[in-house]
Every structure is written in C-alpha cells, then in structure tokens.
Design a protein around this motif. Structure first.
Motif, PDB file in Angstrom:
ATOM      1  N   ASN A  39       0.795  -1.240   0.000  1.00 23.89           N
ATOM      2  CA  ASN A  39       0.000   0.000   0.000  1.00 23.89           C
ATOM      3  C   ASN A  39       0.821   1.281   0.000  1.00 23.89           C
ATOM      4  N   ASP A  40       2.044   1.257  -0.545  1.00 23.77           N
ATOM      5  CA  ASP A  40       2.860   2.481  -0.567  1.00 23.77           C
ATOM      6  C   ASP A  40       2.539   3.385  -1.758  1.00 23.77           C
ATOM      7  N   LYS A  41       1.599   2.969  -2.608  1.00 26.12           N
ATOM      8  CA  LYS A  41       1.140   3.736  -3.771  1.00 26.12           C
ATOM      9  C   LYS A  41       2.232   3.984  -4.802  1.00 26.12           C
ATOM     10  N   GLY A  42       3.226   3.123  -4.825  1.00 26.48           N
ATOM     11  CA  GLY A  42       4.314   3.238  -5.795  1.00 26.48           C
ATOM     12  C   GLY A  42       3.993   2.504  -7.078  1.00 26.48           C
ATOM     13  N   TYR A  43       2.901   2.840  -7.693  1.00 28.33           N
ATOM     14  CA  TYR A  43       2.474   2.183  -8.921  1.00 28.33           C
ATOM     15  C   TYR A  43       3.594   2.190  -9.962  1.00 28.33           C
ATOM     16  N   HIS A  44       3.835   1.034 -10.565  1.00 25.62           N
ATOM     17  CA  HIS A  44       4.829   0.900 -11.625  1.00 25.62           C
ATOM     18  C   HIS A  44       4.552  -0.393 -12.381  1.00 25.62           C
ATOM     19  N   PHE A  45       5.256  -0.579 -13.484  1.00 17.12           N
ATOM     20  CA  PHE A  45       5.140  -1.819 -14.243  1.00 17.12           C
ATOM     21  C   PHE A  45       6.383  -2.656 -13.986  1.00 17.12           C
ATOM     22  N   ILE A  46       6.165  -3.969 -13.871  1.00 21.12           N
ATOM     23  CA  ILE A  46       7.275  -4.861 -13.528  1.00 21.12           C
ATOM     24  C   ILE A  46       7.225  -6.127 -14.379  1.00 21.12           C
ATOM     25  N   ASN A  47       8.415  -6.616 -14.699  1.00 18.38           N
ATOM     26  CA  ASN A  47       8.583  -7.904 -15.347  1.00 18.38           C
ATOM     27  C   ASN A  47       9.613  -8.660 -14.522  1.00 18.38           C
ATOM     28  N   HIS A  48       9.178  -9.651 -13.754  1.00 17.71           N
ATOM     29  CA  HIS A  48      10.116 -10.503 -13.037  1.00 17.71           C
ATOM     30  C   HIS A  48      10.585 -11.591 -13.987  1.00 17.71           C
ATOM     31  N   ILE A  49      11.823 -11.498 -14.386  1.00 17.25           N
ATOM     32  CA  ILE A  49      12.388 -12.459 -15.322  1.00 17.25           C
ATOM     33  C   ILE A  49      12.794 -13.729 -14.581  1.00 17.25           C
ATOM     34  N   PHE A 101       0.779   9.928  -7.165  1.00 16.13           N
ATOM     35  CA  PHE A 101       0.519   9.615  -5.766  1.00 16.13           C
ATOM     36  C   PHE A 101       1.711   9.924  -4.864  1.00 16.13           C
ATOM     37  N   VAL A 102       2.890   9.432  -5.254  1.00 14.66           N
ATOM     38  CA  VAL A 102       4.092   9.590  -4.434  1.00 14.66           C
ATOM     39  C   VAL A 102       5.261  10.006  -5.320  1.00 14.66           C
ATOM     40  N   SER A 103       6.248  10.671  -4.737  1.00 16.56           N
ATOM     41  CA  SER A 103       7.405  11.116  -5.520  1.00 16.56           C
ATOM     42  C   SER A 103       8.594  10.171  -5.398  1.00 16.56           C
ATOM     43  N   THR A 126      14.739  10.989 -15.543  1.00 21.43           N
ATOM     44  CA  THR A 126      14.855  11.564 -14.208  1.00 21.43           C
ATOM     45  C   THR A 126      14.474  10.447 -13.246  1.00 21.43           C
ATOM     46  N   GLY A 127      14.682  10.655 -11.978  1.00 16.41           N
ATOM     47  CA  GLY A 127      14.355   9.626 -10.991  1.00 16.41           C
ATOM     48  C   GLY A 127      15.606   8.985 -10.433  1.00 16.41           C
ATOM     49  N   ASP A 128      16.329   9.742  -9.620  1.00 12.06           N
ATOM     50  CA  ASP A 128      17.594   9.264  -9.050  1.00 12.06           C
ATOM     51  C   ASP A 128      17.401   8.064  -8.135  1.00 12.06           C
ATOM     52  N   THR A 129      18.437   7.252  -8.047  1.00 13.27           N
ATOM     53  CA  THR A 129      18.542   6.185  -7.062  1.00 13.27           C
ATOM     54  C   THR A 129      19.379   6.729  -5.911  1.00 13.27           C
ATOM     55  N   VAL A 130      18.922   6.510  -4.686  1.00 10.82           N
ATOM     56  CA  VAL A 130      19.632   6.996  -3.506  1.00 10.82           C
ATOM     57  C   VAL A 130      20.008   5.792  -2.651  1.00 10.82           C
ATOM     58  N   GLN A 155      22.393  -2.544   1.121  1.00 10.88           N
ATOM     59  CA  GLN A 155      22.277  -1.210   1.709  1.00 10.88           C
ATOM     60  C   GLN A 155      20.847  -0.722   1.542  1.00 10.88           C
ATOM     61  N   PRO A 156      20.336  -0.018   2.530  1.00 13.71           N
ATOM     62  CA  PRO A 156      19.025   0.599   2.335  1.00 13.71           C
ATOM     63  C   PRO A 156      19.104   1.565   1.151  1.00 13.71           C
ATOM     64  N   HIS A 157      18.050   1.617   0.375  1.00 14.48           N
ATOM     65  CA  HIS A 157      18.039   2.484  -0.804  1.00 14.48           C
ATOM     66  C   HIS A 157      16.603   2.802  -1.190  1.00 14.48           C
ATOM     67  N   TYR A 158      16.473   3.770  -2.083  1.00 15.69           N
ATOM     68  CA  TYR A 158      15.172   4.104  -2.647  1.00 15.69           C
ATOM     69  C   TYR A 158      15.397   4.827  -3.956  1.00 15.69           C
ATOM     70  N   HIS A 159      14.324   5.035  -4.677  1.00 13.86           N
ATOM     71  CA  HIS A 159      14.433   5.811  -5.922  1.00 13.86           C
ATOM     72  C   HIS A 159      13.299   6.827  -5.968  1.00 13.86           C
ATOM     73  N   HIS A 160      13.563   7.886  -6.693  1.00 12.10           N
ATOM     74  CA  HIS A 160      12.540   8.885  -6.971  1.00 12.10           C
ATOM     75  C   HIS A 160      11.823   8.470  -8.251  1.00 12.10           C
ATOM     76  N   PHE A 161      10.534   8.689  -8.292  1.00  8.91           N
ATOM     77  CA  PHE A 161       9.801   8.467  -9.527  1.00  8.91           C
ATOM     78  C   PHE A 161      10.141   9.608 -10.484  1.00  8.91           C
ATOM     79  N   PRO A 162      10.155   9.353 -11.788  1.00  8.23           N
ATOM     80  CA  PRO A 162      10.525  10.414 -12.727  1.00  8.23           C
ATOM     81  C   PRO A 162       9.506  11.558 -12.708  1.00  8.23           C
ATOM     82  N   HIS A 163       9.993  12.751 -13.013  1.00  7.16           N
ATOM     83  CA  HIS A 163       9.112  13.923 -13.088  1.00  7.16           C
ATOM     84  C   HIS A 163       8.222  13.826 -14.317  1.00  7.16           C
ATOM     85  N   TYR A 164       8.734  13.228 -15.375  1.00  5.78           N
ATOM     86  CA  TYR A 164       8.014  13.075 -16.642  1.00  5.78           C
ATOM     87  C   TYR A 164       8.578  11.839 -17.339  1.00  5.78           C
TER      88      TYR A 164
END
Length: 175
Positions: A39-49, A101-103, A126-130, A155-164
């Motif tokens: 429920n983090d609202k991080g909608y995205h498309f995924i392909n688990h290979i 929803f989320v950045s 855009t959408g850096d990995t931190v 390591q703990p990490h996260y990414h920003h969703f792209p601005h466009y």
C-alpha cells in the motif's frame, strides 16, 4: 561500503537485445501497485524475469530467452568489475513513471538476507537512485543514464519516480 559504477560493459549484441526487447514490446509487464511496501502507492510496471523464493509470484513471468539474455548481462557486468557471482536471486525490469501519488518509494532492502545488487538503467530519465548508510542517511545518489549500471551491497536504498516520461531499470540481486 561496496559500490561500483560502470558505463561500458555491455556488448553491442546485448545493447541491441535490450533495445529490441523494449522498443518492439517483446517483454511482458504487469502493473504493481506498490514499490517496496504494501500500500505504498508506488504504482509501476514490472517484469520478473527470474524470481527468488522470498518474492510473491503474482508478478512472475517466465521466459527462458529473457532469463538467458539477462543472466549474460549480469555476468558481463560482474566479469568487467571483478565481482564474484555465485547465485542469482532475482532479475526484474521495472518501469516507473510519475504516478501522481508519491514522488519516491520507501527506503528498503530488496531481501532480508545478504545480497549484492546491480541496477542497469535502460534509458535516460529523471528519478535518481539513492543509496543510504546503515542509518538510512543518503550516501550515494545515482542519476539514470542509458546503459550505466551501479552495484552495491545490502544497503538501504530508494528511488525517486521520474518527473516526466518513464524510468526503465533492470534490477539484479545475487551473491
């Protein structure tokens, strides 16, 4: 902290495979409603290979050609950077976008057990990995550049969703 960045490890054949797979819609993607936590609202498309046992199977798509091609890509990165590859736990391709929803996605580790991770950016976006230290403080920020790969440990990490547009990343976890 273990960290490697490499912009020059893919062969022309591997680049062509990636280009054709994405451009010609050869990869199948499913909508995921969360990026790292329920429920983090991080909608995205995924392909688990290729998927490890600790991940839910609802996004799993098995295609032996994709498994072979992406395994070769990971081996190329590891060989080029003197990284030992024993077991592959997960290979996925994530397409993120400005979902309204989320950045950014929550800080997380991909697995609870020790692993290394390679992120291969498949487009300029855009959408850096931190990447954070063990206290969740940002240490490394990586901007997506087509065919740049970064590797880091558990390591703990996260990414920003792209601005466009979209941010397309292949994710590999292994030991």
């Amino acid at each position: 902290m273990f960290y490697v960045e490499d912009n020059n490890f893919l062969s022309d054949k591997q680049k062509l495979y990636l280009e054709e797979s994405l451009r010609n819609e050869k990869m199948s993607f499913k909508l995921a409603t969360s990026a790292a936590e329920p429920n983090d609202k991080g909608y995205h498309f995924i392909n688990h290979i290729l998927l490890s046992e600790d991940r839910p199977r609802k996004y799993h798509i098995q295609n032996q050609e994709e498994i072979n091609q992406f395994t070769d890509i990971l081996k190329s990165f590891c060989n080029n950077n003197n990284i030992i590859l024993n077991n592959i736990f997960r290979i996925a391709v994530n397409i993120t976008f400005n979902n309204g929803f989320v950045s950014k996605c929550p800080i997380h580790n991909d697995h609870s057990y020790y692993h290394k991770q390679v992120l291969l950016y498949l487009n300029d976006a855009t959408g850096d990995t931190v990447i954070c230290d063990d206290n969740n403080k940002p240490v490394i920020i990586s901007s997506p550049q087509k065919y740049k790969a970064i590797a880091f440990g558990k390591q703990p990490h996260y990414h920003h969703f792209p601005h466009y547009g979209v941010r397309c990343v292949a994710v590999f976890t292994f030991n």
